[in-house]
Design a protein around this motif. Structure first.
Motif, PDB file in Angstrom:
ATOM      1  N   GLY A   1     -45.941 -23.567 -35.951  1.00 49.15           N
ATOM      2  CA  GLY A   1     -44.539 -23.223 -35.771  1.00 49.15           C
ATOM      3  C   GLY A   1     -44.155 -23.041 -34.330  1.00 49.15           C
ATOM      4  O   GLY A   1     -43.242 -22.262 -34.010  1.00 49.15           O
ATOM      5  N   ILE A   2     -44.817 -23.772 -33.433  1.00 51.93           N
ATOM      6  CA  ILE A   2     -44.564 -23.657 -31.995  1.00 51.93           C
ATOM      7  C   ILE A   2     -43.799 -24.880 -31.510  1.00 51.93           C
ATOM      8  O   ILE A   2     -44.217 -26.026 -31.742  1.00 51.93           O
ATOM      9  CB  ILE A   2     -45.878 -23.487 -31.210  1.00 51.93           C
ATOM     10  N   PHE A   3     -42.689 -24.652 -30.823  1.00 48.69           N
ATOM     11  CA  PHE A   3     -41.759 -25.692 -30.397  1.00 48.69           C
ATOM     12  C   PHE A   3     -42.438 -26.843 -29.665  1.00 48.69           C
ATOM     13  O   PHE A   3     -42.139 -28.013 -29.891  1.00 48.69           O
ATOM     14  CB  PHE A   3     -40.685 -25.064 -29.499  1.00 48.69           C
ATOM     15  N   GLN A   4     -43.373 -26.556 -28.771  1.00 44.46           N
ATOM     16  CA  GLN A   4     -43.978 -27.581 -27.929  1.00 44.46           C
ATOM     17  C   GLN A   4     -45.003 -28.444 -28.657  1.00 44.46           C
ATOM     18  O   GLN A   4     -45.407 -29.501 -28.147  1.00 44.46           O
ATOM     19  CB  GLN A   4     -44.662 -26.933 -26.713  1.00 44.46           C
ATOM     20  N   ASN A   5     -45.431 -28.036 -29.843  1.00 39.89           N
ATOM     21  CA  ASN A   5     -46.486 -28.759 -30.560  1.00 39.89           C
ATOM     22  C   ASN A   5     -45.961 -29.974 -31.318  1.00 39.89           C
ATOM     23  O   ASN A   5     -44.752 -30.153 -31.463  1.00 39.89           O
ATOM     24  CB  ASN A   5     -47.197 -27.815 -31.535  1.00 39.89           C
ATOM     25  N   ASN A   6     -46.902 -30.771 -31.830  1.00 45.16           N
ATOM     26  CA  ASN A   6     -46.553 -31.935 -32.637  1.00 45.16           C
ATOM     27  C   ASN A   6     -46.272 -31.519 -34.080  1.00 45.16           C
ATOM     28  O   ASN A   6     -46.607 -30.405 -34.504  1.00 45.16           O
ATOM     29  CB  ASN A   6     -47.695 -32.960 -32.617  1.00 45.16           C
ATOM     30  N   VAL A   7     -45.683 -32.436 -34.848  1.00 50.80           N
ATOM     31  CA  VAL A   7     -45.366 -32.171 -36.250  1.00 50.80           C
ATOM     32  C   VAL A   7     -46.640 -32.124 -37.091  1.00 50.80           C
ATOM     33  O   VAL A   7     -47.536 -32.963 -36.947  1.00 50.80           O
ATOM     34  CB  VAL A   7     -44.415 -33.251 -36.801  1.00 50.80           C
ATOM     35  N   ASP A   8     -46.699 -31.134 -37.967  1.00 54.60           N
ATOM     36  CA  ASP A   8     -47.803 -30.957 -38.910  1.00 54.60           C
ATOM     37  C   ASP A   8     -47.302 -31.387 -40.284  1.00 54.60           C
ATOM     38  O   ASP A   8     -46.485 -30.701 -40.900  1.00 54.60           O
ATOM     39  CB  ASP A   8     -48.222 -29.482 -38.916  1.00 54.60           C
ATOM     40  N   VAL A   9     -47.787 -32.525 -40.771  1.00 51.99           N
ATOM     41  CA  VAL A   9     -47.276 -33.078 -42.027  1.00 51.99           C
ATOM     42  C   VAL A   9     -47.462 -32.106 -43.186  1.00 51.99           C
ATOM     43  O   VAL A   9     -46.638 -32.073 -44.121  1.00 51.99           O
ATOM     44  CB  VAL A   9     -47.939 -34.439 -42.331  1.00 51.99           C
ATOM     45  N   ASN A  10     -48.500 -31.288 -43.153  1.00 46.77           N
ATOM     46  CA  ASN A  10     -48.726 -30.339 -44.250  1.00 46.77           C
ATOM     47  C   ASN A  10     -47.672 -29.239 -44.263  1.00 46.77           C
ATOM     48  O   ASN A  10     -47.239 -28.789 -45.329  1.00 46.77           O
ATOM     49  CB  ASN A  10     -50.129 -29.737 -44.147  1.00 46.77           C
ATOM     50  N   ARG A  11     -47.247 -28.796 -43.069  1.00 45.08           N
ATOM     51  CA  ARG A  11     -46.165 -27.808 -43.010  1.00 45.08           C
ATOM     52  C   ARG A  11     -44.873 -28.416 -43.540  1.00 45.08           C
ATOM     53  O   ARG A  11     -44.084 -27.750 -44.219  1.00 45.08           O
ATOM     54  CB  ARG A  11     -45.976 -27.315 -41.576  1.00 45.08           C
ATOM     55  N   VAL A  12     -44.642 -29.686 -43.238  1.00 40.81           N
ATOM     56  CA  VAL A  12     -43.433 -30.364 -43.723  1.00 40.81           C
ATOM     57  C   VAL A  12     -43.460 -30.451 -45.246  1.00 40.81           C
ATOM     58  O   VAL A  12     -42.468 -30.152 -45.924  1.00 40.81           O
ATOM     59  CB  VAL A  12     -43.307 -31.780 -43.117  1.00 40.81           C
ATOM     60  N   LYS A  13     -44.589 -30.847 -45.797  1.00 41.88           N
ATOM     61  CA  LYS A  13     -44.713 -30.986 -47.255  1.00 41.88           C
ATOM     62  C   LYS A  13     -44.492 -29.654 -47.968  1.00 41.88           C
ATOM     63  O   LYS A  13     -43.789 -29.589 -48.981  1.00 41.88           O
ATOM     64  CB  LYS A  13     -46.096 -31.544 -47.608  1.00 41.88           C
ATOM     65  N   THR A  14     -45.094 -28.600 -47.438  1.00 45.38           N
ATOM     66  CA  THR A  14     -44.935 -27.274 -48.050  1.00 45.38           C
ATOM     67  C   THR A  14     -43.476 -26.830 -48.031  1.00 45.38           C
ATOM     68  O   THR A  14     -42.941 -26.327 -49.026  1.00 45.38           O
ATOM     69  CB  THR A  14     -45.801 -26.236 -47.302  1.00 45.38           C
ATOM     70  N   PHE A  15     -42.838 -27.044 -46.894  1.00 42.54           N
ATOM     71  CA  PHE A  15     -41.435 -26.682 -46.724  1.00 42.54           C
ATOM     72  C   PHE A  15     -40.553 -27.477 -47.679  1.00 42.54           C
ATOM     73  O   PHE A  15     -39.702 -26.917 -48.389  1.00 42.54           O
ATOM     74  CB  PHE A  15     -41.030 -26.944 -45.273  1.00 42.54           C
ATOM     75  N   MET A  16     -40.739 -28.781 -47.712  1.00 44.21           N
ATOM     76  CA  MET A  16     -39.873 -29.638 -48.531  1.00 44.21           C
ATOM     77  C   MET A  16     -40.116 -29.428 -50.027  1.00 44.21           C
ATOM     78  O   MET A  16     -39.195 -29.586 -50.828  1.00 44.21           O
ATOM     79  CB  MET A  16     -40.056 -31.102 -48.149  1.00 44.21           C
ATOM     80  N   THR A  17     -41.312 -29.060 -50.410  1.00 42.50           N
ATOM     81  CA  THR A  17     -41.574 -28.744 -51.821  1.00 42.50           C
ATOM     82  C   THR A  17     -40.736 -27.549 -52.248  1.00 42.50           C
ATOM     83  O   THR A  17     -40.129 -27.543 -53.335  1.00 42.50           O
ATOM     84  CB  THR A  17     -43.071 -28.442 -52.038  1.00 42.50           C
ATOM     85  N   LYS A  18     -40.676 -26.543 -51.386  1.00 43.54           N
ATOM     86  CA  LYS A  18     -39.873 -25.348 -51.690  1.00 43.54           C
ATOM     87  C   LYS A  18     -38.389 -25.705 -51.715  1.00 43.54           C
ATOM     88  O   LYS A  18     -37.647 -25.238 -52.587  1.00 43.54           O
ATOM     89  CB  LYS A  18     -40.136 -24.268 -50.646  1.00 43.54           C
ATOM     90  N   VAL A  19     -37.949 -26.534 -50.773  1.00 38.42           N
ATOM     91  CA  VAL A  19     -36.538 -26.944 -50.724  1.00 38.42           C
ATOM     92  C   VAL A  19     -36.150 -27.695 -51.994  1.00 38.42           C
ATOM     93  O   VAL A  19     -35.114 -27.405 -52.613  1.00 38.42           O
ATOM     94  CB  VAL A  19     -36.276 -27.823 -49.485  1.00 38.42           C
ATOM     95  N   LYS A  20     -36.965 -28.653 -52.390  1.00 37.99           N
ATOM     96  CA  LYS A  20     -36.638 -29.475 -53.555  1.00 37.99           C
ATOM     97  C   LYS A  20     -36.621 -28.654 -54.829  1.00 37.99           C
ATOM     98  O   LYS A  20     -35.797 -28.895 -55.725  1.00 37.99           O
ATOM     99  CB  LYS A  20     -37.615 -30.645 -53.648  1.00 37.99           C
ATOM    100  N   ASP A  21     -37.495 -27.675 -54.916  1.00 33.83           N
ATOM    101  CA  ASP A  21     -37.492 -26.790 -56.075  1.00 33.83           C
ATOM    102  C   ASP A  21     -36.235 -25.926 -56.075  1.00 33.83           C
ATOM    103  O   ASP A  21     -35.582 -25.753 -57.119  1.00 33.83           O
ATOM    104  CB  ASP A  21     -38.742 -25.910 -56.051  1.00 33.83           C
ATOM    105  N   PHE A  22     -35.848 -25.423 -54.898  1.00 34.98           N
ATOM    106  CA  PHE A  22     -34.659 -24.585 -54.779  1.00 34.98           C
ATOM    107  C   PHE A  22     -33.391 -25.368 -55.090  1.00 34.98           C
ATOM    108  O   PHE A  22     -32.460 -24.849 -55.715  1.00 34.98           O
ATOM    109  CB  PHE A  22     -34.582 -24.011 -53.363  1.00 34.98           C
ATOM    110  N   ARG A  23     -33.337 -26.639 -54.679  1.00 38.92           N
ATOM    111  CA  ARG A  23     -32.140 -27.458 -54.878  1.00 38.92           C
ATOM    112  C   ARG A  23     -31.842 -27.733 -56.344  1.00 38.92           C
ATOM    113  O   ARG A  23     -30.714 -28.109 -56.693  1.00 38.92           O
ATOM    114  CB  ARG A  23     -32.259 -28.775 -54.110  1.00 38.92           C
ATOM    115  N   LYS A  24     -32.816 -27.541 -57.208  1.00 34.63           N
ATOM    116  CA  LYS A  24     -32.586 -27.751 -58.653  1.00 34.63           C
ATOM    117  C   LYS A  24     -31.492 -26.815 -59.159  1.00 34.63           C
ATOM    118  O   LYS A  24     -30.825 -27.109 -60.150  1.00 34.63           O
ATOM    119  CB  LYS A  24     -33.879 -27.542 -59.421  1.00 34.63           C
ATOM    120  N   ASN A  25     -31.322 -25.682 -58.470  1.00 36.36           N
ATOM    121  CA  ASN A  25     -30.281 -24.717 -58.873  1.00 36.36           C
ATOM    122  C   ASN A  25     -28.880 -25.254 -58.641  1.00 36.36           C
ATOM    123  O   ASN A  25     -27.902 -24.680 -59.150  1.00 36.36           O
ATOM    124  CB  ASN A  25     -30.442 -23.412 -58.075  1.00 36.36           C
TER     125      ASN A  25
END
Length: 272
Positions: A246-270
């Motif tokens: 979660g550090i601005f200067q670092n590269n993207v971590d695909v696993n963090r993206v997947k975890t985040f988007m899984t939660k988003v997609k589940d939440f959007r069902k509402n």
């Protein structure tokens, strides 16, 4: 209500991920030894990590062109056009651009690479870390039409990072007058800097003031606050939380993206 975001991203409450480009020719941090090849390969890795992680859209920005300019040099726009042009066949999600902090350059780039949206400071006068920050939305929109970019969606950042309105104005008042005077496609509400949480109360006041306009949470959206933010906002622009640790200067971590988007997609069902 159906917003334009549903038509472009094919979902409600989309997540637009930032693809941060490394310093380019003319930037103080440019790696001259690695050259543009290194910048392009870095952008390619970031793009694929974001797409493989399941984001709804991508916005390319010259995030590491620090310190930023209010009138960007030609070489920056040219370099960004080359990068996006070389990656275009690999982009699988809707994309936009943000040439920090120059709305004319952002629109020029969007027109050149078929970007669907731009995010910029289009309106207001600010005291900022970059000096006195003035705008002329009428001129920018006329330029937009002159270059054939009238279908490019304009995302107005009405709470600019590292800046404050010169006049003491209420954020709800700013939102209402901006929508009335400039007809933005969306308003973006930010924290102080990249990665700083967008104040939920401010976000709520802006959305309440302009209920028929798309409102994005623009900074600091994280796994632990995404439900709160998306309950209010119509979508979010996300960057720092997708990076390693979660550090601005670092590269993207695909696993963090997947975890985040899984939660988003589940939440959007509402909201289906």
């Amino acid at each position: 209500m159906t917003y334009w975001t549903k038509e472009i991203f094919n979902t409600k409450k989309p997540i637009i991920a930032m693809c941060h480009l490394q310093a380019m020719p003319g930037d103080p941090g440019y790696d001259k030894a690695g050259g543009m090849k290194k910048v392009i390969e870095g952008a390619r890795k970031e793009l694929h990590a974001l797409q493989d992680g399941g984001v709804d859209g991508v916005m390319f920005s010259n995030e590491f062109s620090l310190p930023y300019l209010l009138k960007v040099k030609t070489e920056t726009t040219a370099a960004m056009a080359r990068i996006i042009g070389e990656l275009m066949s690999e982009i699988s999600v809707p994309y936009g651009v943000n040439v920090l902090w120059d709305p004319y350059a952002s629109l020029d780039l969007a027109a050149a690479v078929d970007g669907k949206f731009v995010r910029e400071i289009f309106s207001g006068v600010y005291a900022s870390d970059f000096g006195l920050w003035n705008t002329n939305c009428g001129e920018v929109v006329r330029h937009q039409h002159a270059i054939g970019a009238e279908n490019v969606k304009l995302l107005f950042n009405i709470v600019p990072e590292a800046a404050r309105y010169l006049a003491d104005r209420d954020v709800a008042e700013i939102a209402r007058s901006t929508v009335f005077n400039h007809l933005p496609d969306a308003l973006c509400v930010s924290g102080l800097t990249a990665g700083t949480v967008t104040d939920a109360d401010v976000l709520k006041r802006v959305k309440g003031a302009v209920p028929n306009t798309v409102v994005f949470a623009n900074t600091g959206v994280r796994l632990e606050n995404i439900e709160e933010q998306l309950t209010i906002a119509d979508g979010a622009v996300v960057a720092t939380t997708f990076k390693y640790d979660g550090i601005f200067q670092n590269n993207v971590d695909v696993n963090r993206v997947k975890t985040f988007m899984t939660k988003v997609k589940d939440f959007r069902k509402n909201f289906e």
